[in-house]
Design a protein around this motif. Structure first.
Motif, PDB file in Angstrom:
ATOM      1  N   ALA A   1       3.673  -2.519  -8.810  1.00  0.00           N
ATOM      2  CA  ALA A   1       2.315  -2.646  -9.346  1.00  0.00           C
ATOM      3  C   ALA A   1       1.633  -3.927  -8.930  1.00  0.00           C
ATOM      4  O   ALA A   1       0.501  -4.196  -9.344  1.00  0.00           O
ATOM      5  CB  ALA A   1       2.358  -2.559 -10.865  1.00  0.00           C
ATOM      6  N   GLN A   2       2.304  -4.756  -8.129  1.00  0.00           N
ATOM      7  CA  GLN A   2       1.715  -6.036  -7.756  1.00  0.00           C
ATOM      8  C   GLN A   2       0.464  -5.838  -6.890  1.00  0.00           C
ATOM      9  O   GLN A   2       0.408  -4.973  -6.048  1.00  0.00           O
ATOM     10  CB  GLN A   2       2.755  -6.872  -6.973  1.00  0.00           C
TER      11      GLN A   2
ATOM     12  N   TYR B   1       2.904   6.043  -2.831  1.00  0.00           N
ATOM     13  CA  TYR B   1       3.745   7.236  -2.653  1.00  0.00           C
ATOM     14  C   TYR B   1       5.024   7.018  -3.459  1.00  0.00           C
ATOM     15  O   TYR B   1       5.769   6.066  -3.205  1.00  0.00           O
ATOM     16  CB  TYR B   1       4.098   7.441  -1.181  1.00  0.00           C
ATOM     17  N   ARG B   2       5.288   7.896  -4.408  1.00  0.00           N
ATOM     18  CA  ARG B   2       6.396   7.669  -5.322  1.00  0.00           C
ATOM     19  C   ARG B   2       7.757   7.719  -4.614  1.00  0.00           C
ATOM     20  O   ARG B   2       8.748   7.212  -5.147  1.00  0.00           O
ATOM     21  CB  ARG B   2       6.376   8.688  -6.454  1.00  0.00           C
ATOM     22  N   GLN B   3       7.807   8.300  -3.394  1.00  0.00           N
ATOM     23  CA  GLN B   3       9.072   8.354  -2.674  1.00  0.00           C
ATOM     24  C   GLN B   3       9.489   6.981  -2.131  1.00  0.00           C
ATOM     25  O   GLN B   3      10.660   6.738  -1.872  1.00  0.00           O
ATOM     26  CB  GLN B   3       8.986   9.335  -1.501  1.00  0.00           C
ATOM     27  N   VAL B   4       8.507   6.094  -1.966  1.00  0.00           N
ATOM     28  CA  VAL B   4       8.780   4.776  -1.382  1.00  0.00           C
ATOM     29  C   VAL B   4       8.967   3.754  -2.501  1.00  0.00           C
ATOM     30  O   VAL B   4       8.070   3.562  -3.327  1.00  0.00           O
ATOM     31  CB  VAL B   4       7.633   4.334  -0.455  1.00  0.00           C
ATOM     32  N   GLN B   5      10.116   3.124  -2.523  1.00  0.00           N
ATOM     33  CA  GLN B   5      10.419   2.096  -3.506  1.00  0.00           C
ATOM     34  C   GLN B   5      10.459   0.721  -2.831  1.00  0.00           C
ATOM     35  O   GLN B   5      10.760   0.626  -1.632  1.00  0.00           O
ATOM     36  CB  GLN B   5      11.770   2.383  -4.174  1.00  0.00           C
ATOM     37  N   PRO B   6      10.170  -0.344  -3.567  1.00  0.00           N
ATOM     38  CA  PRO B   6      10.200  -1.689  -2.968  1.00  0.00           C
ATOM     39  C   PRO B   6      11.517  -2.022  -2.279  1.00  0.00           C
ATOM     40  O   PRO B   6      11.529  -2.648  -1.218  1.00  0.00           O
ATOM     41  CB  PRO B   6       9.942  -2.604  -4.174  1.00  0.00           C
ATOM     42  N   VAL B   7      12.632  -1.587  -2.866  1.00  0.00           N
ATOM     43  CA  VAL B   7      13.932  -1.909  -2.277  1.00  0.00           C
ATOM     44  C   VAL B   7      14.084  -1.266  -0.905  1.00  0.00           C
ATOM     45  O   VAL B   7      14.770  -1.811  -0.024  1.00  0.00           O
ATOM     46  CB  VAL B   7      15.074  -1.470  -3.223  1.00  0.00           C
TER      47      VAL B   7
ATOM     48  N   ALA C   1       0.819  -1.219   0.000  1.00  0.00           N
ATOM     49  CA  ALA C   1       0.000   0.000   0.000  1.00  0.00           C
ATOM     50  C   ALA C   1       0.850   1.266   0.000  1.00  0.00           C
ATOM     51  O   ALA C   1       0.390   2.325  -0.458  1.00  0.00           O
ATOM     52  CB  ALA C   1      -0.923   0.002   1.210  1.00  0.00           C
ATOM     53  N   LEU C   2       2.088   1.165   0.479  1.00  0.00           N
ATOM     54  CA  LEU C   2       2.943   2.344   0.566  1.00  0.00           C
ATOM     55  C   LEU C   2       3.510   2.770  -0.782  1.00  0.00           C
ATOM     56  O   LEU C   2       4.006   3.887  -0.923  1.00  0.00           O
ATOM     57  CB  LEU C   2       4.103   2.086   1.538  1.00  0.00           C
ATOM     58  N   PHE C   3       3.454   1.890  -1.769  1.00  0.00           N
ATOM     59  CA  PHE C   3       4.070   2.203  -3.054  1.00  0.00           C
ATOM     60  C   PHE C   3       3.250   3.191  -3.877  1.00  0.00           C
ATOM     61  O   PHE C   3       3.663   3.592  -4.967  1.00  0.00           O
ATOM     62  CB  PHE C   3       4.316   0.924  -3.859  1.00  0.00           C
TER      63      PHE C   3
END
Length: 263
Positions: free
Chosen positions: A262-263, A101-107, A97-99
């Motif tokens: 996008a998952q 926000y464009r500042q938060v990346q999966p890594v 859900a945090l993704f």
């Protein structure tokens, strides 16, 4: 005249990591009733069980290492790698859900989870050492720098595995169960409860393929001045594997960044 404040990429990244660290720490320690007790209880029960097996059933006593500390180092080091890798694997799905926000990346979620796990296991190790000290067991290491370096490389190897597994587990749902199963035989192939030098030559060569073995044996060498482990143990090999897995994991995150978000 109003000034528009422009934050640097480093400042944004640090803010994201700080927020994620607080979020992960709270979820890890307060997500369930007495969660911190279970975090401590898991390695403690393994240590107590192995103490009983080796100290009572087999009456095995090492002349070059304290058996209690020998077992603690093995269990603590293996659990550090396993937990960093497994919790890193689950980081993307847990923070999907945090993704938005464009500042938060999966890594970011994987890196922060690995850091939280490191902090937790430093605390767990300290508590376990204090418990042994209260039992009049000698706990200070002979070479603290070697112990710290070995522990850091084990953590880095777990981080690399977590980075790779997080991509694989997200893109291929169900793979996580297989990865967890693999850690069970790995427990017995990582010199958690024995010294590599006590194995037959053929088995010794198989066990030394495992980078975790090198970290645990090196940590024991740093803890016990008289410890005579396997001569072919190499922290350089562990460092190479840690660097390789971290690099490959980061490359996979860059390659599949869009699909992971996008998952």
């Amino acid at each position: 005249m109003n000034r528009i404040s422009v934050r640097s990429d480093v400042s944004i990244a640090l803010s994201v990591w700080r927020a994620l660290f607080l979020r992960e720490s709270s979820a890890r320690l307060a997500g369930a009733r007495a969660a911190w007790i279970w975090i401590l209880l898991e390695p403690a029960t393994h240590i107590i069980f192995l103490m009983v097996v080796f100290g009572v059933v087999r009456h095995q006593v090492r002349q070059d290492a304290n058996m209690e500390m020998f077992i603690l180092v093995g269990v603590w080091g293996f659990f550090l790698v396993r937990n960093v890798a497994q919790r890193g694997m689950e980081a993307i799905n847990a923070n999907q859900a945090l993704f938005s926000y464009r500042q938060v990346q999966p890594v970011d979620t994987v890196l922060v989870r690995a850091t939280v796990e490191a902090f937790i296991y430093v605390i767990v190790g300290t508590v376990l050492l204090a418990a042994l000290a209260l039992l009049d067991i000698e706990v200070p290491p002979a070479d603290p720098l070697l112990v710290l370096w070995s522990g850091f490389l084990l953590w880095a190897f777990g981080l690399g595995l977590g980075l790779m597994f997080s991509v694989m587990g997200t893109l291929m749902p169900g793979l996580g169960k297989l990865i967890r199963i693999v850690f069970t035989p790995l427990y017995f192939l990582s010199a958690v409860m024995y010294s590599v030098s006590s194995l037959p030559l053929g088995m010794r060569e198989v066990v030394l393929v495992n980078p975790i073995t090198h970290g645990l044996e090196a940590m024991r060498s740093g803890w016990f001045a008289a410890y005579h482990g396997e001569a072919h143990v190499s922290l350089g090999y562990l460092a190479f594997c840690a660097l390789g897995t971290v690099f490959l994991g980061l490359a996979m995150h860059v390659r599949y960044a869009t699909r992971l978000s996008a998952q």
